[in-house]
Structures are given as C-alpha cells and as structure tokens.
Design a protein around this motif. Structure first.
Motif, PDB file in Angstrom:
ATOM      1  N   ILE A 292       0.847  -1.187   0.000  1.00  0.00           N
ATOM      2  CA  ILE A 292       0.000   0.000   0.000  1.00  0.00           C
ATOM      3  C   ILE A 292       0.887   1.243   0.000  1.00  0.00           C
ATOM      4  CG2 ILE A 292      -1.686   1.361   1.298  1.00  0.00           C
ATOM      5  CD1 ILE A 292      -2.863  -1.173   2.380  1.00  0.00           C
ATOM      6  N   VAL A 293       0.593   2.160  -0.904  1.00  0.00           N
ATOM      7  CA  VAL A 293       1.243   3.469  -0.918  1.00  0.00           C
ATOM      8  C   VAL A 293       0.205   4.505  -0.528  1.00  0.00           C
ATOM      9  CG1 VAL A 293       2.228   5.278  -2.386  1.00  0.00           C
ATOM     10  CG2 VAL A 293       3.071   2.935  -2.558  1.00  0.00           C
ATOM     11  N   VAL A 294       0.553   5.341   0.438  1.00  0.00           N
ATOM     12  CA  VAL A 294      -0.331   6.397   0.914  1.00  0.00           C
ATOM     13  C   VAL A 294       0.289   7.737   0.526  1.00  0.00           C
ATOM     14  CG1 VAL A 294      -1.499   7.400   2.903  1.00  0.00           C
ATOM     15  CG2 VAL A 294      -0.996   4.945   2.872  1.00  0.00           C
ATOM     16  N   MET A 295      -0.453   8.521  -0.249  1.00  0.00           N
ATOM     17  CA  MET A 295       0.018   9.840  -0.674  1.00  0.00           C
ATOM     18  C   MET A 295      -0.796  10.885   0.072  1.00  0.00           C
ATOM     19  SD  MET A 295       0.171   8.786  -4.713  1.00  0.00           S
ATOM     20  CE  MET A 295       0.229  10.464  -5.295  1.00  0.00           C
ATOM     21  N   THR A 296      -0.141  11.702   0.890  1.00  0.00           N
ATOM     22  CA  THR A 296      -0.872  12.652   1.725  1.00  0.00           C
ATOM     23  C   THR A 296      -0.480  14.098   1.442  1.00  0.00           C
ATOM     24  OG1 THR A 296       0.715  12.563   3.578  1.00  0.00           O
ATOM     25  CG2 THR A 296      -1.060  10.934   3.571  1.00  0.00           C
TER      26      THR A 296
ATOM     27  N   ILE B 137      -3.512   2.233  -3.495  1.00  0.00           N
ATOM     28  CA  ILE B 137      -3.045   3.591  -3.230  1.00  0.00           C
ATOM     29  C   ILE B 137      -4.128   4.363  -2.492  1.00  0.00           C
ATOM     30  CG2 ILE B 137      -2.447   5.815  -4.284  1.00  0.00           C
ATOM     31  CD1 ILE B 137      -1.105   4.296  -6.547  1.00  0.00           C
ATOM     32  N   PHE B 138      -3.724   5.031  -1.413  1.00  0.00           N
ATOM     33  CA  PHE B 138      -4.567   6.029  -0.757  1.00  0.00           C
ATOM     34  C   PHE B 138      -4.056   7.405  -1.206  1.00  0.00           C
ATOM     35  CE2 PHE B 138      -5.646   3.788   3.567  1.00  0.00           C
ATOM     36  CZ  PHE B 138      -6.004   2.625   2.893  1.00  0.00           C
ATOM     37  N   ILE B 139      -4.955   8.283  -1.581  1.00  0.00           N
ATOM     38  CA  ILE B 139      -4.614   9.685  -1.792  1.00  0.00           C
ATOM     39  C   ILE B 139      -5.456  10.468  -0.798  1.00  0.00           C
ATOM     40  CG2 ILE B 139      -4.594  11.629  -3.404  1.00  0.00           C
ATOM     41  CD1 ILE B 139      -4.444   9.547  -5.664  1.00  0.00           C
TER      42      ILE B 139
ATOM     43  N   ALA C  45       1.430  15.714  -8.111  1.00  0.00           N
ATOM     44  CA  ALA C  45       0.116  15.299  -8.599  1.00  0.00           C
ATOM     45  C   ALA C  45       0.197  14.254  -9.711  1.00  0.00           C
ATOM     46  CB  ALA C  45      -0.669  16.515  -9.081  1.00  0.00           C
ATOM     47  N   SER C  46       1.342  14.139 -10.355  1.00  0.00           N
ATOM     48  CA  SER C  46       1.492  13.193 -11.458  1.00  0.00           C
ATOM     49  C   SER C  46       1.885  11.798 -10.997  1.00  0.00           C
ATOM     50  CB  SER C  46       2.538  13.712 -12.451  1.00  0.00           C
ATOM     51  OG  SER C  46       3.834  13.728 -11.851  1.00  0.00           O
ATOM     52  N   LEU C  47       2.167  11.615  -9.723  1.00  0.00           N
ATOM     53  CA  LEU C  47       2.695  10.328  -9.261  1.00  0.00           C
ATOM     54  C   LEU C  47       1.755   9.165  -9.524  1.00  0.00           C
ATOM     55  CD1 LEU C  47       4.430  11.277  -5.890  1.00  0.00           C
ATOM     56  CD2 LEU C  47       5.527  10.386  -7.950  1.00  0.00           C
ATOM     57  N   VAL C  48       0.444   9.404  -9.429  1.00  0.00           N
ATOM     58  CA  VAL C  48      -0.502   8.311  -9.622  1.00  0.00           C
ATOM     59  C   VAL C  48      -0.426   7.747 -11.041  1.00  0.00           C
ATOM     60  CG1 VAL C  48      -2.483   9.719 -10.332  1.00  0.00           C
ATOM     61  CG2 VAL C  48      -2.870   7.587  -9.069  1.00  0.00           C
TER      62      VAL C  48
ATOM     63  N   LEU D 155      -5.763  11.269 -12.021  1.00  0.00           N
ATOM     64  CA  LEU D 155      -6.748  10.431 -11.336  1.00  0.00           C
ATOM     65  C   LEU D 155      -7.744   9.833 -12.313  1.00  0.00           C
ATOM     66  CD1 LEU D 155      -7.548  12.393  -8.056  1.00  0.00           C
ATOM     67  CD2 LEU D 155      -6.578  10.109  -8.241  1.00  0.00           C
ATOM     68  N   ALA D 156      -8.132  10.589 -13.315  1.00  0.00           N
ATOM     69  CA  ALA D 156      -9.122  10.115 -14.279  1.00  0.00           C
ATOM     70  C   ALA D 156      -8.637   8.875 -15.025  1.00  0.00           C
ATOM     71  CB  ALA D 156      -9.461  11.226 -15.261  1.00  0.00           C
ATOM     72  N   GLN D 157      -7.319   8.698 -15.081  1.00  0.00           N
ATOM     73  CA  GLN D 157      -6.759   7.543 -15.778  1.00  0.00           C
ATOM     74  C   GLN D 157      -6.797   6.275 -14.925  1.00  0.00           C
ATOM     75  OE1 GLN D 157      -2.838   8.947 -16.812  1.00  0.00           O
ATOM     76  NE2 GLN D 157      -3.541   9.992 -18.655  1.00  0.00           N
ATOM     77  N   SER D 158      -7.142   6.396 -13.656  1.00  0.00           N
ATOM     78  CA  SER D 158      -7.175   5.234 -12.772  1.00  0.00           C
ATOM     79  C   SER D 158      -8.420   4.395 -13.068  1.00  0.00           C
ATOM     80  CB  SER D 158      -7.202   5.683 -11.306  1.00  0.00           C
ATOM     81  OG  SER D 158      -6.097   6.496 -11.012  1.00  0.00           O
TER      82      SER D 158
END
Length: 232
Positions: free
Chosen positions: A4-8, A165-167, A178-181, A203-206
């Motif tokens: 799990i990767v958490v982006m905060t 992934i948690f954002i 913001a591009s990491l996802v 995000l829309a690409q997820s």
C-alpha cells in the motif's frame, strides 16, 4: 503481503490544527507565496522567510497526530506501507509510521544554504547569521518553488510497486507530486479521500478509483478497518 502506498497532503494534517496551503485563511497569512516559499524569495528577504518558517515550526511543536495518522500505522501489521507526503510536518512519524518519504522536505530539519547534504535536526528558531558545520548560513530543509524535488524518482518507484493507493487530503493540483498516480499499475485500486475532491487527468486515468468525500480523520480509520478485516 500486499503493498500500500499512501500519498498525503495538507488536508491530512489539518485536523491536527495545522493550517493548509490553499484555504482562504491559510498558511501564507497575507504573504505572497513566492516571497516565503521560493529560492527567489530567500534571495530577496531571507529574514522574512526564516520568520515565516519559525512560526510554522513553533506551531507544529504544539500539535499532535490525528486519528487519520494513527490509523495508517495499523496497516503495517498486515501490509507493506509506504507513505509519500507533501507535508513538511512529522506527524506521520509521531503516529508510528516507519516508512515516510517527504517530497517537500522536513520542517524540523535545517540545512546549509550552500549544500543541502549538510542537514541536521532543528526544533528551534533559525536566525539570519546562524551557521552550520560548513560555516554557511542555515535554512529550513524545505523544497522551495524554483528547486528540484530530489525524492521524486524514489516516490515514483514506490508507486509502481503499489497494489493499493490512498490519496488523502491533497488537491492533486500541485505538480510534480500530482502526477505520481500515473505510475500506478493498471489494476491498482485507488482510494481518493478529500472533503472537496478534484479529479485531475492523473486520477481520471485510474481504472479502479473510489472517491470518498470526507475528511482524513473520519474516512481513513474506516478504510483501514475495511482493509484489515479483508485479510483476517
């Protein structure tokens, strides 16, 4: 063990009492952003920049981690967890997180203005004229506008390994973070937690995106419990 990767972002720490960068009454407190958070601002008025971060540091030392920070540490009992934060506070660490990558630096550290490799812990005010081991002026260990983000490559690699992934608490508008996802695997489950979520191109690409319109302190503990129950 799943990864799990958490982006905060700032919203993660807002419930601890830390002001955010983008609120109407936010962190800049009347200052133009470039005057207090850029290398140009430092060159023009280092005393102003030091005072600004001295105030932020003092405030940080008066608050503690919230329920969202604390919940994330529970995930480490069942998952490999890496936290990538845009925040410069140490609240993830104080909550017990063991793998935290600070993209934008750390407020409780200082470094040489000439060489960022000369870094040390700092919990006091930094004054103009204060020098470090190399006899150069010290400054906050912060990535300012106009500077590179040295940990970005490491962060991107962590995202490529993620199963989930948690954002949390970020507008997803500040690049390059913001591009990491975009580096996520196609089948990676993405949870986006924010009271006012903004779906950008990344995000829309997820393909597996779940948006949770709630605060970190409320939503993160619930999501953590859900994932922990899934592996019992």
């Amino acid at each position: 063990m799943k990864n799990i990767v958490v982006m905060t972002g700032a919203g993660m720490s807002a419930e601890s009492g830390l002001k955010t960068f983008r609120d109407d009454n936010g962190l800049w407190e009347g200052h133009d952003v470039m005057s207090v958070a850029s290398i140009e601002g430092w060159n023009q008025n280092p005393e102003l920049v030091l005072d600004f971060y001295n105030q932020r540091r003092r405030q940080l030392l008066t608050v503690g981690p919230n329920e969202g920070h604390l919940a994330l540490t529970k995930l480490e009992s069942a998952y490999q967890v890496n936290i990538i934060t845009q925040n410069v506070d140490d609240l993830h660490e104080r909550a017990g997180a063991t793998n935290v990558l600070h993209l934008h630096g750390e407020l409780l550290k200082a470094c040489s203005i000439k060489n960022k490799a000369h870094v040390h812990d700092c919990r006091r005010d930094i004054l103009f004229g204060d020098t470090g081991a190399d006899h150069e002026q010290i400054r906050p260990f912060i990535v300012w506008f106009g500077e590179g983000v040295p940990l970005l490559t490491q962060a991107a690699h962590q995202v490529t390994q993620a199963d989930v992934i948690f954002i949390v608490g970020t507008s997803m508008q500040v690049y390059p973070a913001a591009s990491l996802v975009e580096y996520a695997k196609p089948d990676c489950q993405v949870y986006y937690i924010d009271p006012n979520p903004q779906i950008n191109r990344s995000l829309a690409q997820s393909s597996q995106l779940e948006v949770i319109e709630d605060s970190a302190g409320h939503a993160v503990p619930k999501l953590v419990d859900k994932l922990l129950n899934a592996v019992k």
